[in-house]
Design a protein around this motif. Structure first.
Motif, PDB file in Angstrom:
ATOM      1  N   LEU A 115       1.445   9.581 -11.152  1.00 45.31           N
ATOM      2  CA  LEU A 115       0.188   8.846 -11.790  1.00 45.31           C
ATOM      3  C   LEU A 115      -1.044   9.585 -11.985  1.00 45.31           C
ATOM      4  CD1 LEU A 115      -1.179   6.123 -12.906  1.00 45.31           C
ATOM      5  CD2 LEU A 115      -1.503   5.691 -10.146  1.00 45.31           C
ATOM      6  N   THR A 116      -1.402  10.474 -10.991  1.00 43.44           N
ATOM      7  CA  THR A 116      -2.692  11.325 -10.889  1.00 43.44           C
ATOM      8  C   THR A 116      -2.492  12.300 -12.119  1.00 43.44           C
ATOM      9  OG1 THR A 116      -1.743  12.638  -9.226  1.00 43.44           O
ATOM     10  CG2 THR A 116      -3.089  11.047  -8.704  1.00 43.44           C
ATOM     11  N   ASP A 117      -1.277  12.877 -12.301  1.00 40.27           N
ATOM     12  CA  ASP A 117      -1.265  13.911 -13.370  1.00 40.27           C
ATOM     13  C   ASP A 117      -1.334  13.201 -14.987  1.00 40.27           C
ATOM     14  OD1 ASP A 117      -0.716  15.805 -11.816  1.00 40.27           O
ATOM     15  OD2 ASP A 117       1.537  15.989 -11.870  1.00 40.27           O
ATOM     16  N   LYS A 118      -1.033  11.901 -14.974  1.00 40.71           N
ATOM     17  CA  LYS A 118      -1.344  11.387 -16.079  1.00 40.71           C
ATOM     18  C   LYS A 118      -2.561  11.030 -16.495  1.00 40.71           C
ATOM     19  CE  LYS A 118       3.088   9.174 -17.113  1.00 40.71           C
ATOM     20  NZ  LYS A 118       4.112   7.669 -17.319  1.00 40.71           N
ATOM     21  N   LEU A 119      -3.493  10.766 -15.260  1.00 40.79           N
ATOM     22  CA  LEU A 119      -4.945  10.500 -15.593  1.00 40.79           C
ATOM     23  C   LEU A 119      -5.554  11.868 -16.006  1.00 40.79           C
ATOM     24  CD1 LEU A 119      -5.697   8.480 -12.499  1.00 40.79           C
ATOM     25  CD2 LEU A 119      -5.875   7.712 -14.580  1.00 40.79           C
ATOM     26  N   ASP A 120      -5.137  12.892 -15.593  1.00 42.34           N
ATOM     27  CA  ASP A 120      -5.859  14.080 -16.106  1.00 42.34           C
ATOM     28  C   ASP A 120      -7.204  13.918 -15.749  1.00 42.34           C
ATOM     29  OD1 ASP A 120      -6.113  16.753 -17.060  1.00 42.34           O
ATOM     30  OD2 ASP A 120      -5.920  16.066 -19.185  1.00 42.34           O
ATOM     31  N   ASP A 121      -8.257  14.093 -16.652  1.00 43.90           N
ATOM     32  CA  ASP A 121      -9.692  13.975 -16.367  1.00 43.90           C
ATOM     33  C   ASP A 121     -10.289  12.601 -16.635  1.00 43.90           C
ATOM     34  OD1 ASP A 121      -9.732  16.717 -15.593  1.00 43.90           O
ATOM     35  OD2 ASP A 121     -10.095  17.273 -17.662  1.00 43.90           O
ATOM     36  N   ARG A 122      -9.474  11.825 -16.830  1.00 39.21           N
ATOM     37  CA  ARG A 122      -9.779  10.241 -16.948  1.00 39.21           C
ATOM     38  C   ARG A 122      -9.717   9.423 -15.792  1.00 39.21           C
ATOM     39  NH1 ARG A 122      -5.144   9.209 -21.449  1.00 39.21           N
ATOM     40  NH2 ARG A 122      -4.053  10.035 -19.796  1.00 39.21           N
ATOM     41  N   ARG A 123     -10.332   8.472 -15.879  1.00 38.96           N
ATOM     42  CA  ARG A 123     -10.472   7.466 -14.717  1.00 38.96           C
ATOM     43  C   ARG A 123     -10.044   6.207 -14.918  1.00 38.96           C
ATOM     44  NH1 ARG A 123     -14.715   5.413 -13.140  1.00 38.96           N
ATOM     45  NH2 ARG A 123     -16.105   5.772 -15.269  1.00 38.96           N
ATOM     46  N   LEU A 124      -9.651   5.337 -13.917  1.00 40.28           N
ATOM     47  CA  LEU A 124      -9.154   4.059 -13.684  1.00 40.28           C
ATOM     48  C   LEU A 124     -10.171   3.205 -13.291  1.00 40.28           C
ATOM     49  CD1 LEU A 124      -5.143   4.349 -13.236  1.00 40.28           C
ATOM     50  CD2 LEU A 124      -6.202   3.232 -15.023  1.00 40.28           C
ATOM     51  N   GLU A 125     -10.293   2.080 -13.651  1.00 38.20           N
ATOM     52  CA  GLU A 125     -11.103   1.037 -13.050  1.00 38.20           C
ATOM     53  C   GLU A 125      -9.973  -0.296 -12.904  1.00 38.20           C
ATOM     54  OE1 GLU A 125     -14.663  -0.270 -14.998  1.00 38.20           O
ATOM     55  OE2 GLU A 125     -15.714   1.393 -14.343  1.00 38.20           O
ATOM     56  N   LEU A 126      -9.849  -0.595 -11.852  1.00 38.86           N
ATOM     57  CA  LEU A 126      -8.876  -1.623 -11.417  1.00 38.86           C
ATOM     58  C   LEU A 126      -9.564  -2.870 -10.925  1.00 38.86           C
ATOM     59  CD1 LEU A 126      -6.328   0.432  -9.705  1.00 38.86           C
ATOM     60  CD2 LEU A 126      -6.299  -0.313 -11.903  1.00 38.86           C
ATOM     61  N   THR A 127      -9.347  -3.976 -11.164  1.00 37.02           N
ATOM     62  CA  THR A 127      -9.852  -5.298 -10.812  1.00 37.02           C
ATOM     63  C   THR A 127      -8.889  -6.259 -10.322  1.00 37.02           C
ATOM     64  OG1 THR A 127     -11.910  -5.134 -12.443  1.00 37.02           O
ATOM     65  CG2 THR A 127     -11.371  -7.247 -11.446  1.00 37.02           C
ATOM     66  N   VAL A 128      -8.992  -6.636  -9.218  1.00 39.71           N
ATOM     67  CA  VAL A 128      -7.804  -7.706  -8.512  1.00 39.71           C
ATOM     68  C   VAL A 128      -8.389  -9.202  -8.928  1.00 39.71           C
ATOM     69  CG1 VAL A 128      -6.732  -8.629  -6.603  1.00 39.71           C
ATOM     70  CG2 VAL A 128      -7.441  -6.089  -6.693  1.00 39.71           C
ATOM     71  N   GLU A 129      -7.650  -9.520  -9.954  1.00 41.68           N
ATOM     72  CA  GLU A 129      -8.000 -10.891 -10.535  1.00 41.68           C
ATOM     73  C   GLU A 129      -7.401 -11.957  -9.696  1.00 41.68           C
ATOM     74  OE1 GLU A 129      -7.365 -11.210 -14.627  1.00 41.68           O
ATOM     75  OE2 GLU A 129      -8.780  -9.564 -15.344  1.00 41.68           O
ATOM     76  N   GLN A 130      -6.181 -11.936  -9.307  1.00 43.51           N
ATOM     77  CA  GLN A 130      -5.540 -13.015  -8.436  1.00 43.51           C
ATOM     78  C   GLN A 130      -4.849 -12.093  -7.258  1.00 43.51           C
ATOM     79  OE1 GLN A 130      -3.591 -16.490 -10.218  1.00 43.51           O
ATOM     80  NE2 GLN A 130      -1.613 -15.469  -9.261  1.00 43.51           N
ATOM     81  N   ALA A 131      -4.721 -12.631  -6.098  1.00 40.07           N
ATOM     82  CA  ALA A 131      -4.057 -12.193  -4.948  1.00 40.07           C
ATOM     83  C   ALA A 131      -3.682 -13.140  -3.859  1.00 40.07           C
ATOM     84  CB  ALA A 131      -4.789 -10.936  -4.519  1.00 40.07           C
ATOM     85  N   PRO A 132      -2.705 -13.100  -3.140  1.00 36.11           N
ATOM     86  CA  PRO A 132      -2.420 -13.968  -2.056  1.00 36.11           C
ATOM     87  C   PRO A 132      -3.526 -14.061  -0.945  1.00 36.11           C
ATOM     88  CG  PRO A 132      -0.740 -12.315  -1.971  1.00 36.11           C
ATOM     89  CD  PRO A 132      -1.393 -12.286  -3.393  1.00 36.11           C
ATOM     90  N   ALA A 133      -4.128 -15.113  -0.424  1.00 32.90           N
ATOM     91  CA  ALA A 133      -5.165 -14.859   0.442  1.00 32.90           C
ATOM     92  C   ALA A 133      -5.407 -15.943   1.426  1.00 32.90           C
ATOM     93  CB  ALA A 133      -6.588 -14.416  -0.200  1.00 32.90           C
ATOM     94  N   SER A 134      -4.042 -16.680   1.707  1.00 30.41           N
ATOM     95  CA  SER A 134      -4.034 -17.829   2.773  1.00 30.41           C
ATOM     96  C   SER A 134      -2.841 -17.920   3.264  1.00 30.41           C
ATOM     97  CB  SER A 134      -4.517 -19.095   1.852  1.00 30.41           C
ATOM     98  OG  SER A 134      -3.815 -19.464   0.814  1.00 30.41           O
ATOM     99  N   PHE A 135      -2.792 -18.779   4.087  1.00 32.30           N
ATOM    100  CA  PHE A 135      -1.522 -19.290   4.536  1.00 32.30           C
ATOM    101  C   PHE A 135      -1.589 -20.697   5.532  1.00 32.30           C
ATOM    102  CE2 PHE A 135      -3.460 -16.946   8.167  1.00 32.30           C
ATOM    103  CZ  PHE A 135      -3.078 -17.654   9.325  1.00 32.30           C
ATOM    104  N   SER A 136      -0.631 -21.162   5.811  1.00 31.74           N
ATOM    105  CA  SER A 136      -0.706 -22.633   6.508  1.00 31.74           C
ATOM    106  C   SER A 136       0.529 -22.520   7.694  1.00 31.74           C
ATOM    107  CB  SER A 136      -0.163 -23.759   5.583  1.00 31.74           C
ATOM    108  OG  SER A 136      -1.247 -23.803   4.480  1.00 31.74           O
ATOM    109  N   ILE A 137       0.033 -23.054   8.719  1.00 25.93           N
ATOM    110  CA  ILE A 137       1.011 -23.301   9.854  1.00 25.93           C
ATOM    111  C   ILE A 137       1.265 -24.591   9.849  1.00 25.93           C
ATOM    112  CG2 ILE A 137       1.318 -23.252  12.463  1.00 25.93           C
ATOM    113  CD1 ILE A 137      -0.769 -21.186  12.707  1.00 25.93           C
ATOM    114  N   VAL A 138       2.535 -24.944   9.409  1.00 20.45           N
ATOM    115  CA  VAL A 138       2.908 -26.175   8.686  1.00 20.45           C
ATOM    116  C   VAL A 138       3.888 -26.839   9.997  1.00 20.45           C
ATOM    117  CG1 VAL A 138       4.261 -27.550   7.380  1.00 20.45           C
ATOM    118  CG2 VAL A 138       3.229 -25.741   6.424  1.00 20.45           C
ATOM    119  N   VAL A 139       3.571 -28.117  10.383  1.00 19.84           N
ATOM    120  CA  VAL A 139       3.978 -28.815  11.457  1.00 19.84           C
ATOM    121  C   VAL A 139       4.772 -30.063  10.871  1.00 19.84           C
ATOM    122  CG1 VAL A 139       3.973 -29.854  13.854  1.00 19.84           C
ATOM    123  CG2 VAL A 139       2.544 -27.786  12.963  1.00 19.84           C
ATOM    124  N   LYS A 140       6.150 -30.428  11.003  1.00 15.87           N
ATOM    125  CA  LYS A 140       6.696 -31.546  10.474  1.00 15.87           C
ATOM    126  C   LYS A 140       7.329 -32.253  11.765  1.00 15.87           C
ATOM    127  CE  LYS A 140       7.407 -30.075   5.884  1.00 15.87           C
ATOM    128  NZ  LYS A 140       8.542 -30.269   4.684  1.00 15.87           N
TER     129      LYS A 140
END
Length: 229
Positions: A115-140
């Motif tokens: 990946l870094t070789d492909k970048l050469d002298d260019r830069r990448l900006e990455l934005t996480v638009e959606q990601a898992p960020a919760s959980f539930s302890i479920v009791v039935k």
């Protein structure tokens, strides 16, 4: 008091004892306190090994320092004559900075030479638009009355099944050369509690698996990004 009323009163008392015995040790406050301890009472920090050519844009506010916010929710409550059913959960929402840090740290660890070789002298900006960020302890919980009261419960951790969605910009000399968006499927599954396993042990195991799952998704993201560049 009639025999029917006595039976109903006994069932109500048995149900209260049954339902409280499973979930009384867990409250939203206790869950938040334990999750905070798992993160050493501070938000994880992002490493910057690749800051010269890969920049993860922060999307979470720096003002919120609380590690998680939990609430108790009732999914179903069914109080019949001889059968009671009570499905509920403790829903825990992690601070949005946690998935960003998980992704950023995984990127730094997984940014391969390919990946870094492909970048050469260019830069990448990455934005996480959606990601898992919760959980539930479920009791039935269930209770049935057949002369005596019989109760049983199923407890498991249900993850946030959101996919990882990251947009990217390829930049050279301040000009955007290419943009795109990559979605990685979340393969996280329910985690059942083992026999006599405590909710604390299960939560600790889940948070470790959550971080590992993030690393796996980030690896798939890096592979796909490398192909698109």
């Amino acid at each position: 008091m009639t025999l029917m009323h006595k039976k109903n009163a006994t069932l109500i008392i048995a149900a209260i004892v049954c339902f409280s015995s499973v979930s009384s040790c867990l409250t939203p406050e206790k869950l938040d306190k334990f999750v905070a301890e798992e993160y050493n009472n501070q938000l994880p920090k992002s490493t910057n090994k690749t800051k010269d050519y890969i920049n993860v844009i922060p999307t979470a506010s720096d003002d919120d320092k609380k590690i998680s916010r939990s609430v108790h929710k009732t999914d179903k409550f069914l109080p019949l004559i001889i059968y009671w059913k009570y499905d509920h959960r403790h829903f825990c929402s992690l601070n949005p900075a946690i998935p960003i840090a998980n992704f950023s740290n995984a990127i730094n660890a997984l940014a391969t030479k390919k990946l870094t070789d492909k970048l050469d002298d260019r830069r990448l900006e990455l934005t996480v638009e959606q990601a898992p960020a919760s959980f539930s302890i479920v009791v039935k919980e269930n209770l049935i009355w057949l002369v005596y009261a019989f109760s049983w419960a199923k407890v498991y951790i249900e993850p946030d099944r959101k996919d990882l969605v990251v947009s990217y910009k390829l930049i050279e000399s301040g000009k955007t050369l290419k943009t795109g968006k990559i979605s990685v499927k979340n393969a996280d599954q329910n985690q059942g509690l083992r026999w006599f396993q405590s909710w604390k042990s299960a939560t600790s195991e889940y948070l470790s698996a959550y971080k590992a799952n993030f690393t796996n998704m980030t690896k798939l993201f890096v592979n796909q990004l490398s192909e698109e560049m």
